[in-house]
Every structure is written in structure tokens, then in C-alpha cells.
Design a protein around this motif. Structure first.
Motif, PDB file in Angstrom:
ATOM      1  N   ALA A 168       0.842  -1.202   0.000  1.00 38.40           N
ATOM      2  CA  ALA A 168       0.000   0.000   0.000  1.00 38.40           C
ATOM      3  C   ALA A 168       0.876   1.250   0.000  1.00 38.40           C
ATOM      4  CB  ALA A 168      -0.934  -0.004   1.207  1.00 38.40           C
ATOM      5  N   ALA A 169       1.958   1.215   0.785  1.00 35.26           N
ATOM      6  CA  ALA A 169       2.902   2.333   0.775  1.00 35.26           C
ATOM      7  C   ALA A 169       3.572   2.453  -0.587  1.00 35.26           C
ATOM      8  CB  ALA A 169       3.943   2.143   1.871  1.00 35.26           C
ATOM      9  N   ALA A 170       3.885   1.322  -1.211  1.00 34.50           N
ATOM     10  CA  ALA A 170       4.487   1.345  -2.546  1.00 34.50           C
ATOM     11  C   ALA A 170       3.512   1.932  -3.568  1.00 34.50           C
ATOM     12  CB  ALA A 170       4.908  -0.061  -2.950  1.00 34.50           C
ATOM     13  N   HIS A 171       2.240   1.602  -3.444  1.00 33.31           N
ATOM     14  CA  HIS A 171       1.228   2.171  -4.332  1.00 33.31           C
ATOM     15  C   HIS A 171       1.195   3.683  -4.189  1.00 33.31           C
ATOM     16  CE1 HIS A 171      -2.965   3.599  -5.124  1.00 33.31           C
ATOM     17  NE2 HIS A 171      -2.802   2.860  -6.204  1.00 33.31           N
ATOM     18  N   ALA A 172       1.295   4.161  -2.957  1.00 32.56           N
ATOM     19  CA  ALA A 172       1.303   5.607  -2.722  1.00 32.56           C
ATOM     20  C   ALA A 172       2.499   6.276  -3.384  1.00 32.56           C
ATOM     21  CB  ALA A 172       1.299   5.896  -1.228  1.00 32.56           C
ATOM     22  N   ASP A 173       3.577   5.512  -3.591  1.00 31.69           N
ATOM     23  CA  ASP A 173       4.785   6.050  -4.217  1.00 31.69           C
ATOM     24  C   ASP A 173       4.816   5.828  -5.723  1.00 31.69           C
ATOM     25  OD1 ASP A 173       5.738   6.953  -1.791  1.00 31.69           O
ATOM     26  OD2 ASP A 173       6.882   5.123  -1.371  1.00 31.69           O
ATOM     27  N   GLY A 174       3.714   5.367  -6.288  1.00 25.98           N
ATOM     28  CA  GLY A 174       3.618   5.243  -7.734  1.00 25.98           C
ATOM     29  C   GLY A 174       3.945   3.880  -8.301  1.00 25.98           C
ATOM     30  N   HIS A 175       4.189   2.885  -7.463  1.00 19.18           N
ATOM     31  CA  HIS A 175       4.478   1.532  -7.956  1.00 19.18           C
ATOM     32  C   HIS A 175       3.167   0.796  -8.262  1.00 19.18           C
ATOM     33  CE1 HIS A 175       8.791   1.687  -6.902  1.00 19.18           C
ATOM     34  NE2 HIS A 175       8.387   2.445  -5.898  1.00 19.18           N
ATOM     35  N   ASP A 176       3.243  -0.174  -9.139  1.00 17.91           N
ATOM     36  CA  ASP A 176       2.072  -0.984  -9.508  1.00 17.91           C
ATOM     37  C   ASP A 176       1.900  -2.079  -8.451  1.00 17.91           C
ATOM     38  OD1 ASP A 176       0.094  -2.566 -10.581  1.00 17.91           O
ATOM     39  OD2 ASP A 176       1.002  -2.720 -12.572  1.00 17.91           O
ATOM     40  N   ALA A 177       1.274  -1.702  -7.346  1.00 18.62           N
ATOM     41  CA  ALA A 177       1.173  -2.601  -6.199  1.00 18.62           C
ATOM     42  C   ALA A 177       0.365  -3.846  -6.516  1.00 18.62           C
ATOM     43  CB  ALA A 177       0.555  -1.860  -5.011  1.00 18.62           C
ATOM     44  N   THR A 178      -0.676  -3.714  -7.321  1.00 21.13           N
ATOM     45  CA  THR A 178      -1.507  -4.875  -7.629  1.00 21.13           C
ATOM     46  C   THR A 178      -0.716  -5.920  -8.410  1.00 21.13           C
ATOM     47  OG1 THR A 178      -3.583  -3.629  -7.538  1.00 21.13           O
ATOM     48  CG2 THR A 178      -3.573  -5.648  -8.860  1.00 21.13           C
ATOM     49  N   THR A 179       0.072  -5.482  -9.373  1.00 25.37           N
ATOM     50  CA  THR A 179       0.898  -6.433 -10.115  1.00 25.37           C
ATOM     51  C   THR A 179       1.975  -7.039  -9.226  1.00 25.37           C
ATOM     52  OG1 THR A 179       0.513  -5.304 -12.226  1.00 25.37           O
ATOM     53  CG2 THR A 179       2.482  -6.685 -12.069  1.00 25.37           C
ATOM     54  N   LEU A 180       2.620  -6.213  -8.413  1.00 24.99           N
ATOM     55  CA  LEU A 180       3.640  -6.731  -7.495  1.00 24.99           C
ATOM     56  C   LEU A 180       3.044  -7.772  -6.553  1.00 24.99           C
ATOM     57  CD1 LEU A 180       5.509  -3.412  -6.639  1.00 24.99           C
ATOM     58  CD2 LEU A 180       6.440  -5.347  -7.922  1.00 24.99           C
ATOM     59  N   PHE A 181       1.827  -7.512  -6.102  1.00 29.51           N
ATOM     60  CA  PHE A 181       1.153  -8.468  -5.218  1.00 29.51           C
ATOM     61  C   PHE A 181       0.867  -9.766  -5.962  1.00 29.51           C
ATOM     62  CE2 PHE A 181      -2.693 -10.435  -3.539  1.00 29.51           C
ATOM     63  CZ  PHE A 181      -2.384 -10.560  -2.183  1.00 29.51           C
ATOM     64  N   SER A 182       0.240  -9.668  -7.116  1.00 31.69           N
ATOM     65  CA  SER A 182      -0.193 -10.878  -7.830  1.00 31.69           C
ATOM     66  C   SER A 182       0.987 -11.736  -8.278  1.00 31.69           C
ATOM     67  CB  SER A 182      -1.063 -10.506  -9.027  1.00 31.69           C
ATOM     68  OG  SER A 182      -0.326  -9.756  -9.970  1.00 31.69           O
ATOM     69  N   GLU A 183       2.169 -11.109  -8.470  1.00 35.41           N
ATOM     70  CA  GLU A 183       3.341 -11.855  -8.922  1.00 35.41           C
ATOM     71  C   GLU A 183       4.188 -12.379  -7.773  1.00 35.41           C
ATOM     72  OE1 GLU A 183       5.388  -9.157 -11.512  1.00 35.41           O
ATOM     73  OE2 GLU A 183       4.031  -9.529 -13.212  1.00 35.41           O
ATOM     74  N   HIS A 184       3.885 -11.985  -6.551  1.00 35.52           N
ATOM     75  CA  HIS A 184       4.697 -12.451  -5.421  1.00 35.52           C
ATOM     76  C   HIS A 184       4.366 -13.912  -5.117  1.00 35.52           C
ATOM     77  CE1 HIS A 184       6.476 -12.677  -1.368  1.00 35.52           C
ATOM     78  NE2 HIS A 184       7.282 -11.743  -1.838  1.00 35.52           N
ATOM     79  N   PRO A 185       5.366 -14.736  -4.807  1.00 29.83           N
ATOM     80  CA  PRO A 185       5.103 -16.167  -4.565  1.00 29.83           C
ATOM     81  C   PRO A 185       4.067 -16.448  -3.490  1.00 29.83           C
ATOM     82  CG  PRO A 185       7.453 -15.788  -4.818  1.00 29.83           C
ATOM     83  CD  PRO A 185       6.808 -14.428  -4.802  1.00 29.83           C
ATOM     84  N   THR A 186       3.956 -15.601  -2.488  1.00 28.30           N
ATOM     85  CA  THR A 186       2.983 -15.842  -1.421  1.00 28.30           C
ATOM     86  C   THR A 186       1.546 -15.593  -1.876  1.00 28.30           C
ATOM     87  OG1 THR A 186       3.161 -13.573  -0.594  1.00 28.30           O
ATOM     88  CG2 THR A 186       4.631 -15.231   0.382  1.00 28.30           C
ATOM     89  N   ALA A 187       1.378 -14.841  -2.968  1.00 21.82           N
ATOM     90  CA  ALA A 187       0.028 -14.423  -3.370  1.00 21.82           C
ATOM     91  C   ALA A 187      -0.448 -15.065  -4.658  1.00 21.82           C
ATOM     92  CB  ALA A 187      -0.012 -12.900  -3.515  1.00 21.82           C
ATOM     93  N   LEU A 188       0.313 -16.008  -5.191  1.00 21.62           N
ATOM     94  CA  LEU A 188      -0.087 -16.635  -6.443  1.00 21.62           C
ATOM     95  C   LEU A 188      -1.452 -17.308  -6.297  1.00 21.62           C
ATOM     96  CD1 LEU A 188       3.307 -18.222  -7.602  1.00 21.62           C
ATOM     97  CD2 LEU A 188       2.263 -16.065  -8.336  1.00 21.62           C
ATOM     98  N   GLY A 189      -2.375 -16.935  -7.167  1.00 18.13           N
ATOM     99  CA  GLY A 189      -3.701 -17.525  -7.134  1.00 18.13           C
ATOM    100  C   GLY A 189      -4.645 -16.948  -6.102  1.00 18.13           C
ATOM    101  N   VAL A 190      -4.209 -15.932  -5.341  1.00 23.69           N
ATOM    102  CA  VAL A 190      -5.087 -15.332  -4.335  1.00 23.69           C
ATOM    103  C   VAL A 190      -6.145 -14.484  -5.027  1.00 23.69           C
ATOM    104  CG1 VAL A 190      -5.208 -13.690  -2.410  1.00 23.69           C
ATOM    105  CG2 VAL A 190      -3.333 -15.342  -2.532  1.00 23.69           C
ATOM    106  N   ASP A 191      -7.380 -14.741  -4.715  1.00 23.80           N
ATOM    107  CA  ASP A 191      -8.497 -14.007  -5.297  1.00 23.80           C
ATOM    108  C   ASP A 191      -8.444 -12.541  -4.879  1.00 23.80           C
ATOM    109  OD1 ASP A 191     -11.485 -12.960  -5.039  1.00 23.80           O
ATOM    110  OD2 ASP A 191     -11.461 -14.542  -6.544  1.00 23.80           O
ATOM    111  N   GLY A 192      -8.747 -11.649  -5.825  1.00 25.11           N
ATOM    112  CA  GLY A 192      -8.708 -10.216  -5.538  1.00 25.11           C
ATOM    113  C   GLY A 192      -9.645  -9.792  -4.433  1.00 25.11           C
ATOM    114  N   GLU A 193     -10.749 -10.498  -4.246  1.00 25.92           N
ATOM    115  CA  GLU A 193     -11.679 -10.151  -3.171  1.00 25.92           C
ATOM    116  C   GLU A 193     -11.033 -10.337  -1.801  1.00 25.92           C
ATOM    117  OE1 GLU A 193     -15.075  -8.980  -3.211  1.00 25.92           O
ATOM    118  OE2 GLU A 193     -14.301  -8.409  -5.181  1.00 25.92           O
ATOM    119  N   ARG A 194     -10.144 -11.315  -1.695  1.00 32.67           N
ATOM    120  CA  ARG A 194      -9.466 -11.530  -0.409  1.00 32.67           C
ATOM    121  C   ARG A 194      -8.520 -10.372  -0.106  1.00 32.67           C
ATOM    122  NH1 ARG A 194      -6.790 -17.284  -0.830  1.00 32.67           N
ATOM    123  NH2 ARG A 194      -6.276 -16.863   1.361  1.00 32.67           N
ATOM    124  N   LEU A 195      -7.775  -9.924  -1.125  1.00 36.11           N
ATOM    125  CA  LEU A 195      -6.922  -8.761  -0.930  1.00 36.11           C
ATOM    126  C   LEU A 195      -7.759  -7.541  -0.565  1.00 36.11           C
ATOM    127  CD1 LEU A 195      -4.338  -7.078  -1.105  1.00 36.11           C
ATOM    128  CD2 LEU A 195      -4.631  -7.028  -3.603  1.00 36.11           C
TER     129      LEU A 195
END
Length: 327
Positions: free
Chosen positions: A251-278
Motif C-alpha cells: 500500500a505504501a508502494a502504491h502511494a509512491d507510484g508503484h504498480d502494487a496490484t501487479t507486485l502483489f499478484s506476482e509475489h510467490p505468497t500471493a499466487l492464485g489469491v483471489d482479488g476479493e481476499r486482498l
């Protein structure tokens, strides 16, 4: 990059701490003895939200990061230090965390000595891409090591996330238990029902059996001279879905202009995590931080409420961006 209303706290100077000369002479002697004799101390670090002593001390045996607090003056912080000592010693060796080398209690003072990170400094604000990548990589290693609670951590005792508590701030606002007057004026009240609905799903969304750091934020990370990231301050581990630790960080990275949603979806801990859960996690954190930030500021931590309000805003703005809400 979202336009934030809340100023970012000066995370390198949010704590009011004693310096080396302010410690009792017998505590300075204790630390010097632990470090092999004559010592020199850097100024106390300015990050964090507690009033305990925290500084890099150099002795004949090398440099260590030392924490010390008087339990008579700050019993809660003393208990946190004791808990941190237990947790740190139980972490697997592969977790990139500065290691506890000793702990001692004397005359009501709790004192801890950790490995000093070479050149250790807080990541830059705004987030630099290389430092954010290093931090996400460090958390990948951490999550792999803690995907199943090691026996040593099980013996320390870890509770499921949300055990005995609940993020219910949006629901309290819609139900009238909390007045909407506590919210910053920029928060649209027509979104309260939608936020309450998402918040109600948070516990199910983040449930899991992995060990979480549970306080992974920019000022709990150190970057060393090789741009490797180290995760510090293991006070609040619990059990849950390991991706939950990414939410506030990104969330802090998003505030700094990073694509937080892509970073989240590509992280090994979040693979396959439904967006509603996030989104449920974002809603829960946003409500908690925004309501907490409206409370009076404690004397011992003048920036705590600004920190909470800023965290509430960055999480809510990331959520609004994901759901195409207008704030």
C-alpha cells in the motif's frame, strides 16, 4: 500515483528515545561488558514509535544493535522486548533477520543485543525500485521458511490472526457504534456500506497456517551495503495467510507510484489469491488505521496518530484504485 491528503510521517525521526549518556551508569557498564570492553555509541535511532533506547554500539568485539528499557517506566515495551527475544531465537536461520546475541535483565531494565546490519538503514522514501525488490525478495525467503511453523516457534506460542479481536471499524461506523465524525473529511460516507461488507470477510480471507511477521512496514526493514533487505522487530508474529504481510508494505508502494496490484499478484505468497481476499484485507486495515488515527496522540509517541492516518489513507486509496471508487 495517488494524491494523498495526509503528510507522510518522517519515519526516520518518529521516536523520542534516550541517548547513551541518558542510560544509568550500571546499564552502560552491562552493555560494555557484553561488547568486550570500551564502547562508543551512535545516536539513538529515530525510527519507531516507542521510547526505549535503541542504537548501534561498538565495542572491542564488534558492533551490535542494542535495545534497553526500564520496565518500571514502560512495562508494555519491556514485555515486547522479552517477547522479541523469544521469537528471534526461534526463527529459522534462513530468515533474513538480525540475530539476537544476548539478553539480560538487571534492576528492572530489559536489555537486548542484536547483530548490527552492515551499513543498515531504512529504505528510502519514496520507495526505490531496487530496495522494494530487495524487500519483497527478503520476504519471499522469510515466507518460505515460515510456511509451516517451526517447532521452536510453536513452543513460543503463536495465535491465529484476529484471535480474540476483530477489525470491525467500518461495521461500527455503519451501525452507529462509532460516529462518522472520527473519519477524515475526504473519506466518502457513501462508501461505508461497501467497506463494511468487505471488512466482514477479512478473517476468512486471511486465515492460514503460515507464520506472519504481522508488522511488515518500511521502518521495520533495513537495507545493508549490498542492498540486501533485513526484516526487523519480530514482536507480533501470528498465524495466517503469508500474503497478508505484503498488504501494508505494498500500500505504501502504491502511494509512491508503484504498480502494487501487479507486485502483489506476482509475489510467490500471493499466487492464485483471489482479488476479493486482498480487498477484504485492505478494507479491514484501512478502517482500523483511520479510526485509530483519530484518537488523541500519546505523549510518548507524537507521530503515532499521523502514522496510523497515513497508513489508513494509503490502504484505502489502493483499495479505491482497485475497485474504481472515486475518493
Amino acid at each position: 500515483m495517488p494524491n494523498l491528503v495526509t503528510p507522510r510521517p518522517p519515519y526516520t525521526s518518529t521516536a523520542v528515545r534516550p541517548n547513551w549518556e541518558d542510560l544509568p551508569s550500571h546499564i552502560r557498564r552491562l552493555i560494555s561488558r557484553r561488547l568486550g570492553g570500551t564502547t562508543s555509541a551512535r545516536p539513538s535511532v529515530g525510527s519507531g514509535f516507542t521510547q526505549g533506547f535503541a542504537a548501534v554500539i561498538t565495542g572491542l568485539s564488534g558492533a551490535q544493535f542494542v535495545k534497553a528499557v526500564n520496565s518500571a517506566d514502560s512495562p508494555h515495551i519491556a514485555d515486547c522486548y522479552r517477547r522479541e527475544a523469544l521469537i528471534n531465537q526461534a526463527l529459522p536461520e534462513t530468515v533474513p533477520a538480525p540475530r539476537l546475541r544476548w539478553s539480560e535483565e538487571q534492576d528492572g531494565w530489559v536489555t537486548l543485543g542484536f547483530d548490527a546490519v552492515d551499513g543498515g538503514r531504512m529504505p528510502s522514501a519514496p520507495w526505490r525500485p531496487d530496495e522494494l525488490t530487495a524487500t519483497l525478495d527478503a520476504y519471499t525467503t522469510t515466507a518460505e521458511a515460515l510456511s509451516t511453523p517451526p517447532a521452536a516457534l510453536q513452543m513460543v506460542g503463536l495465535k491465529p490472526i484476529g484471535d480474540g479481536s476483530d477489525f470491525a471499524d467500518w461495521r461500527n461506523l455503519t451501525g452507529g457504534a462509532t460516529s462518522a465524525d472520527v473519519l477524515p473529511a475526504w473519506v466518502p460516507t457513501h462508501l461505508l456500506d461497501a467497506l463494511a461488507g468487505l471488512e466482514g470477510q477479512w478473517q476468512k480471507a486471511v486465515a492460514g497456517d503460515s507464520v506472519l511477521h504481522h508488522d511488515l512496514r518500511q521502518d521495520n526493514v533495513l537495507i545493508d551495503t549490498d542492498t540486501r533487505a533485513w526484516i526487523c522487530d519480530w514482536n507480533w508474529p501470528c498465524l495466517g495467510a503469508s500474503w497478508f504481510d505484503l498488504v501494508l508494505l505494498l500500500a505504501a508502494a502504491h502511494a509512491d507510484g508503484h504498480d502494487a496490484t501487479t507486485l502483489f499478484s506476482e509475489h510467490p505468497t500471493a499466487l492464485g489469491v483471489d482479488g476479493e481476499r486482498l480487498d477484504a484485507a485492505l478494507a479491514a486495515l484501512a478502517g482500523f488505521f483511520l479510526v485509530s488515527g483519530a484518537q488523541p496522540a500519546p505523549d510518548w509517541s507524537p507521530y503515532l496518530r499521523q502514522h496510523q492516518t497515513w497508513c489508513g489513507e494509503v490502504t484505502l486509496r489502493w483499495l479505491a484504485d482497485r475497485r474504481r471508487w472515486r475518493l
